[in-house]
Every structure is written in C-alpha cells, then in structure tokens.
Scaffold this active site. Structure first.
Site, PDB file in Angstrom:
ATOM      1  CG  HIS A 128      -2.079   0.916   1.105  1.00 52.67           C
ATOM      2  ND1 HIS A 128      -2.004   2.267   1.352  1.00 52.67           N
ATOM      3  CD2 HIS A 128      -3.341   0.661   0.699  1.00 52.67           C
ATOM      4  CE1 HIS A 128      -3.193   2.799   1.122  1.00 52.67           C
ATOM      5  NE2 HIS A 128      -4.030   1.862   0.724  1.00 52.67           N
ATOM      6  CG  ASP A 169      -8.329  -4.391  -2.795  1.00 48.08           C
ATOM      7  OD1 ASP A 169      -7.534  -3.443  -2.888  1.00 48.08           O
ATOM      8  OD2 ASP A 169      -9.568  -4.254  -2.869  1.00 48.08           O
TER       9      ASP A 169
HETATM   10  C1  SDX Z   1      -6.250   0.045  -2.898  1.00 45.34           C
HETATM   11  O1  SDX Z   1      -4.483   4.575  -2.087  1.00 45.34           O
HETATM   12  C2  SDX Z   1      -5.405   3.947  -1.455  1.00 45.34           C
HETATM   13  O2  SDX Z   1      -5.792   4.350  -0.387  1.00 45.34           O
HETATM   14  C3  SDX Z   1      -5.967   2.736  -2.173  1.00 45.34           C
HETATM   15  C4  SDX Z   1      -6.967   1.924  -1.414  1.00 45.34           C
HETATM   16  C5  SDX Z   1      -8.233   2.681  -1.159  1.00 45.34           C
HETATM   17  O3  SDX Z   1      -8.968   2.296  -0.244  1.00 45.34           O
HETATM   18  O4  SDX Z   1      -8.530   3.601  -1.948  1.00 45.34           O
HETATM   19  O5  SDX Z   1      -6.425   1.482  -0.196  1.00 45.34           O
HETATM   20  C6  SDX Z   1      -7.397   0.682  -2.227  1.00 45.34           C
HETATM   21  O6  SDX Z   1      -6.000   0.389  -4.020  1.00 45.34           O
HETATM   22  C7  SDX Z   1      -5.398  -0.930  -2.149  1.00 45.34           C
HETATM   23  C8  SDX Z   1      -4.158  -1.408  -2.990  1.00 45.34           C
HETATM   24  C9  SDX Z   1      -4.667  -2.481  -3.947  1.00 45.34           C
HETATM   25  N1  SDX Z   1      -3.616  -2.852  -4.913  1.00 45.34           N
HETATM   26  C10 SDX Z   1      -2.973  -4.038  -4.819  1.00 45.34           C
HETATM   27  O7  SDX Z   1      -3.141  -4.848  -3.917  1.00 45.34           O
HETATM   28  C11 SDX Z   1      -2.036  -4.301  -5.984  1.00 45.34           C
HETATM   29  C12 SDX Z   1      -0.697  -4.842  -5.464  1.00 45.34           C
HETATM   30  N2  SDX Z   1      -0.033  -3.764  -4.730  1.00 45.34           N
HETATM   31  C13 SDX Z   1       0.976  -2.989  -5.455  1.00 45.34           C
HETATM   32  O8  SDX Z   1       0.644  -2.740  -6.786  1.00 45.34           O
HETATM   33  C14 SDX Z   1       1.460  -1.781  -4.657  1.00 45.34           C
HETATM   34  O9  SDX Z   1       1.706  -2.204  -3.393  1.00 45.34           O
HETATM   35  C15 SDX Z   1       0.598  -0.545  -4.587  1.00 45.34           C
HETATM   36  C16 SDX Z   1       0.214  -0.044  -5.943  1.00 45.34           C
HETATM   37  C17 SDX Z   1      -0.641  -0.806  -3.797  1.00 45.34           C
HETATM   38  C18 SDX Z   1       1.397   0.536  -3.873  1.00 45.34           C
HETATM   39  O10 SDX Z   1       2.422   0.869  -4.701  1.00 45.34           O
HETATM   40  P1  SDX Z   1       3.488   2.021  -4.273  1.00 45.34           P
HETATM   41  O11 SDX Z   1       3.226   2.624  -2.977  1.00 45.34           O
HETATM   42  O12 SDX Z   1       3.658   2.913  -5.447  1.00 45.34           O
HETATM   43  O13 SDX Z   1       4.746   1.182  -3.954  1.00 45.34           O
HETATM   44  P2  SDX Z   1       5.718   0.666  -5.020  1.00 45.34           P
HETATM   45  O14 SDX Z   1       4.970   0.104  -6.180  1.00 45.34           O
HETATM   46  O15 SDX Z   1       6.724   1.736  -5.286  1.00 45.34           O
HETATM   47  O16 SDX Z   1       6.378  -0.548  -4.210  1.00 45.34           O
HETATM   48  C19 SDX Z   1       7.431  -0.316  -3.300  1.00 45.34           C
HETATM   49  C20 SDX Z   1       8.296  -1.566  -3.418  1.00 45.34           C
HETATM   50  C21 SDX Z   1       8.679  -1.871  -4.877  1.00 45.34           C
HETATM   51  O17 SDX Z   1       9.894  -2.522  -4.814  1.00 45.34           O
HETATM   52  P3  SDX Z   1      11.261  -1.646  -5.123  1.00 45.34           P
HETATM   53  O18 SDX Z   1      11.059  -0.978  -6.473  1.00 45.34           O
HETATM   54  O19 SDX Z   1      11.347  -0.650  -3.973  1.00 45.34           O
HETATM   55  O20 SDX Z   1      12.372  -2.667  -5.116  1.00 45.34           O
HETATM   56  O21 SDX Z   1       7.541  -2.709  -2.972  1.00 45.34           O
HETATM   57  C22 SDX Z   1       7.347  -3.600  -4.053  1.00 45.34           C
HETATM   58  C23 SDX Z   1       7.635  -2.846  -5.341  1.00 45.34           C
HETATM   59  O22 SDX Z   1       8.121  -3.721  -6.342  1.00 45.34           O
HETATM   60  N3  SDX Z   1       5.961  -4.031  -3.994  1.00 45.34           N
HETATM   61  C24 SDX Z   1       5.549  -5.291  -4.170  1.00 45.34           C
HETATM   62  C25 SDX Z   1       4.149  -5.241  -3.984  1.00 45.34           C
HETATM   63  N4  SDX Z   1       3.783  -3.981  -3.723  1.00 45.34           N
HETATM   64  C26 SDX Z   1       4.905  -3.240  -3.737  1.00 45.34           C
HETATM   65  N5  SDX Z   1       6.199  -6.438  -4.464  1.00 45.34           N
HETATM   66  C27 SDX Z   1       5.427  -7.540  -4.561  1.00 45.34           C
HETATM   67  N6  SDX Z   1       4.095  -7.586  -4.398  1.00 45.34           N
HETATM   68  C28 SDX Z   1       3.425  -6.455  -4.104  1.00 45.34           C
HETATM   69  N7  SDX Z   1       2.103  -6.483  -3.932  1.00 45.34           N
END
Ligand code: SDX
Length: 429
Positions: A307, A364
């Site tokens: 998140h 989710d």
């Molecule tokens: C919702 O914003 C909100 O409030 C949203 C929400 C709401 O109520 O409105 O809470 C609802 O959208 C919840 C999130 C649902 N999405 C997912 O579950 C999809 C999987 N999650 C990822 O796509 C990700 O965690 C995000 C999009 C939710 C957050 O992304 P960020 O904050 O931009 O973080 P990032 O992508 O920069 O990740 C940071 C690191 C990265 O690694 P590095 O580049 O630092 O090496 O963490 C890793 C990412 O690769 N990472 C994951 C991961 N999520 C982040 N690695 C594996 N699996 C994951 N799920």
C-alpha cells in the site's frame, strides 16, 4: 468547509522562508504555493508520494500505526457498531447522526433509489458479456445527462440533492449492471428495505419466486461497504476532486472516479487477488509465487498486498478477514482459498523481502473470498467497491467545492523533450 490550518513554523527553501502548517494528526506540510514565484522552480513528485493536494477533514490514515479514522472515529468501531447510512451521514456531515437525523437521512436516500425509466435504454448498447465496471463507467456518466442542467454545483441545496441522488442510485445501477450481464430482468428498489438489503434484493431476487434477504449476510455486506467508503486522497478520489475542480457535474466526476478505481493497482485488486489465489490453488504452490513476487524481472505482484500509505497491517484487512470467516460459516461453505490466503499471508509476513518493504495485506486481500461467498461473481467485486466508495467520493467532491482554497487542479511538469526547432518541409526530410 471552515479551514482549520495552524501554522507550525517555517522551512527555508533556496534561502527563502515558506510557512509550515500542522493539522490535527499526521505530517506537517510546507506551503509551497509561492515557490515558483520566488525561486522560479517547480517541485518534482511523480505519483504525489510527498504531496498534500488539499486540506481535508473527512478521513485520516496513519500508515505506520495501521490506523484509519472517519471524522475521528476508528474504522474498527464503525464497522462493528454503525451501519452504512449512519456512517455515510458521518462522512458527509462530520458528526454521528441523532436517531431523528439518521431516520431523515435514511428516508432522503430511500426516495432517490429509482432511476429515470429512459435510463434503462442505455444498457441495451452494451454487449451482454461487458464487464460490469464498463457498464458502471458508462451508465453513471450517462446519469449526468439526466441532471446536468439541474445541478447548480454552486448552490448548497442542489449539491445536497446531487449527493443524495448519487449515494441512492449507485446500488440500483450496480445491481442493473449485474442483472444485465447475467441476462436477468432488472429488479426495482423497494422502499421498505434498508440500503444494503435493498441492494441484495435488486441483485438476487427474480420475478419467478420470492427472495428473502439473509440478514446475517446483509449485515456482513453492510460492514464491507463501511470499510470501503473513504480513504483520504487515493487515486480515484483524487480523480474525482480533479474532475470536480473544473466545475464538471458530480455524476461525471463520479464516473471518472469509477474509471480510475477499475485499475488492478487500485480497486481492481480485489478481483485480481482472487484470480491470484485461484491460480496458486494450493498451499504447496505458495513459495513459487512468493519468488515470482520478489523477482524484479517478473511483473507479477502479490495482489492484495502492499500500500502507498499503510506500512503496517491495513486495519480494514483485519475486519475483512474476520468477516470472511463469519460469512463462510453463515453460508456453510469451507473455501480452500481462505486457507491458501491465510498461509500466503503467514509466509509473506515472515519473508525478509516483504518485511523490509513493509508489505502487508490490504483491504483487497480477503474481500474477494468474502464477496464470492456472498454470491457475487468476481466481475462484481470492483463495482461493489465503487458502490461503497461513492460515499467518500461525493463527500470529498463537496468538501473540495466548499474549500476556500479550492481552484482548478493543473499540475506542471519537468519537460525533457526536443529543444525548440523550426519546421522541416516534407521534401527536405
Ligand atoms: C487500494 O491509495 C489507497 O488508499 C488505495 C486503497 C483505497 O482504499 O482507496 O487502499 C485501495 O487500491 C489498495 C491497494 C490495492 N492494490 C494491490 O493490492 C495491488 C498490489 N499492490 C501494489 O501494486 C502496490 O503495493 C501498490 C500499488 C498498492 C502501492 O504501490 P506504491 O506505494 O507505489 O509502492 P511501489 O509500487 O513503489 O512498491 C514499493 C516496493 C517496490 O519494490 P522496489 O522498487 O522498492 O524494489 O515494494 C514492491 C515494489 O516492487 N511491492 C511489491 C508489492 N507492492 C509493492 N512487491 C510484490 N508484491 C506487491 N504487492
């Protein structure tokens, strides 16, 4: 909205002092509205990871603590003790309603649940196999055709009616989207049923037989809607605010929010998370998928994990996990995917990669299992999220319009394209 910004000091940027403000909770902010005028520079913050786009008094998240407050009340308490209408009133008006206020609000919403009969014709343009989110985007945008001329967004009374219409009609439209895709006739709302019961009635009843809403399941769905109602300036809420800042009518703004929510990185993650659990299938295959999630060359991510704000357990996920067990028990189903989800969570939370990046289950992760047990197909998971989030979207839309600092949103950029050059005629290229 009455601004409650308090100055907390100043910050020096390029030799110039800028005001620092503090709110009730959370990070202090540096007011950089004069930065460009004073320094000739922009800030650079793709994804707005360090940017407060507005002042808001509706919802607060403490990502480190895993805390979520609606108008100061912890989400866990509201999910356990309030219902949808009560919580919607709180988000909109800022205070929990008295019994009389709640009854009047419930009545106001109930008497706006029907849609114009001509509205039904919009559905005929969709293929029967259209994703319900495609239908929701189109139908809610089309709703603005019925109210565009009658919605003076600068009139508080017109805004109040638009708020009631949006909250009231979303379940009707979501149910119609569902019925359309399964080839069953639309079911009209009933004024003798409470909000969530009415929605289940419109989804699951058929003309051929009576349908009795299961109160336990309706109560579980009501709780799930409360969890999804608002969440600060997430992507879809920011989309609604940006659309609203141009003066677009509220229905068009909500349609924009629905479009944004559909993305698998945002509200589409509940559908994607169940797809992922289904693909994993059994506990013994979890290590293979954990490795894929950690592999930078593999686009796979653990859906329902991570998140932007929460760097601790999403408090909504805890309530959702409890709700999934309650619903499965109520329907007498033992879903093996719940075991896969729990084992996946356990393994991930002990894995160095997830610990170091502070990746926890989000709302989710368990919602798909719960919604499937309630009888909804996967394609309806994000429409249900949109139904509930409509309350937050419309509350934030109204707050934006009433914000004395509000102006049209228009970010700048860092341009790294071609330098200025003269046109070259075709025969000289
Ligand atoms: C919702 O914003 C909100 O409030 C949203 C929400 C709401 O109520 O409105 O809470 C609802 O959208 C919840 C999130 C649902 N999405 C997912 O579950 C999809 C999987 N999650 C990822 O796509 C990700 O965690 C995000 C999009 C939710 C957050 O992304 P960020 O904050 O931009 O973080 P990032 O992508 O920069 O990740 C940071 C690191 C990265 O690694 P590095 O580049 O630092 O090496 O963490 C890793 C990412 O690769 N990472 C994951 C991961 N999520 C982040 N690695 C594996 N699996 C994951 N799920």
């Amino acid at each position: 909205m009455q601004s409650k910004i308090q100055q907390a000091g100043t910050a020096i940027i390029e030799g110039t002092e800028f005001p620092v403000y503090k709110g009730t909770h959370g990070n202090e902010v540096i007011d950089i509205r004069n930065l460009t005028k004073v320094t000739g520079k922009f800030t650079f913050d793709p994804g707005f990871t360090s940017t407060a786009s507005c002042e808001s008094q509706i919802t607060f998240i403490d990502g480190d603590e895993g805390m979520l407050l609606y108008r100061g009340y912890p989400i866990e308490q509201l999910a356990e003790q309030a219902d949808f209408i009560e919580t919607a009133y709180l988000l909109l008006e800022g205070e929990l309603p008295t019994r009389e206020e709640c009854a009047k609000f419930r009545n106001d919403i109930t008497y706006h649940t029907m849609v114009h009969e001509h509205f039904l014709k919009f559905f005929d343009g969709f293929r029967r196999d259209a994703h319900p989110m495609a239908i929701m985007c189109g139908a809610v945008g089309a709703l603005s055709a019925f109210y565009h001329d009658s919605t003076d967004i600068h009139d508080p009374e017109a805004r109040k009616i638009a708020v009631h219409r949006m909250i009231a009609k979303m379940p009707t439209i979501a149910a119609m989207a569902y019925k359309y895709t399964i080839g069953q006739p639309f079911v009209y709302p009933r004024n003798d049923l409470h909000y969530t019961e009415n929605f289940m009635h419109m989804c699951f009843s058929v003309p051929a037989e009576d349908y009795e809403v299961n109160k336990t399941l309706a109560s579980a769905l009501d709780k799930i809607f409360i969890l999804h109602m608002d969440h600060e300036q997430n992507a879809s809420t920011s989309t609604v605010r940006l659309a609203g800042s141009s003066g677009a009518n509220p229905f068009a703004c909500i349609a924009a929010g629905i479009a944004c929510l559909w993305g698998p990185a945002h509200g589409g993650a509940n559908e994607a998370a169940l797809n992922m659990l289904q693909e994993i299938g059994t506990v013994d295959r979890i290590p293979e998928y954990i490795a894929k999630a950690k592999d930078k060359s593999d686009p796979f991510r653990l859906m329902g994990f991570g998140h932007r704000v929460y760097k601790n357990y999403d408090p909504r996920a805890k309530v959702m996990q409890k709700a999934s067990a309650e619903v499965l028990e109520a329907v007498g189903v033992k879903d093996p995917l719940l075991d896969v989800a729990k084992e996946l969570e356990k393994i991930a939370l002990e894995d160095e990669y997830f610990v170091e990046k502070k990746l926890y289950p989000n709302i989710d992760f368990y919602s798909g299992i719960t919604l499937r047990a309630l009888g909804f197909p996967r394609s309806m998971f994000t429409p249900l999220f949109a139904l509930a989030r409509t309350v937050g979207w419309i509350a934030q839309w109204r707050e934006m319009l009433e914000d004395p600092n509000q102006k049209i949103g228009r970010p700048r950029q860092l341009y790294t394209g071609a330098a200025k050059r003269d046109f070259v005629p075709m025969d000289q290229r």
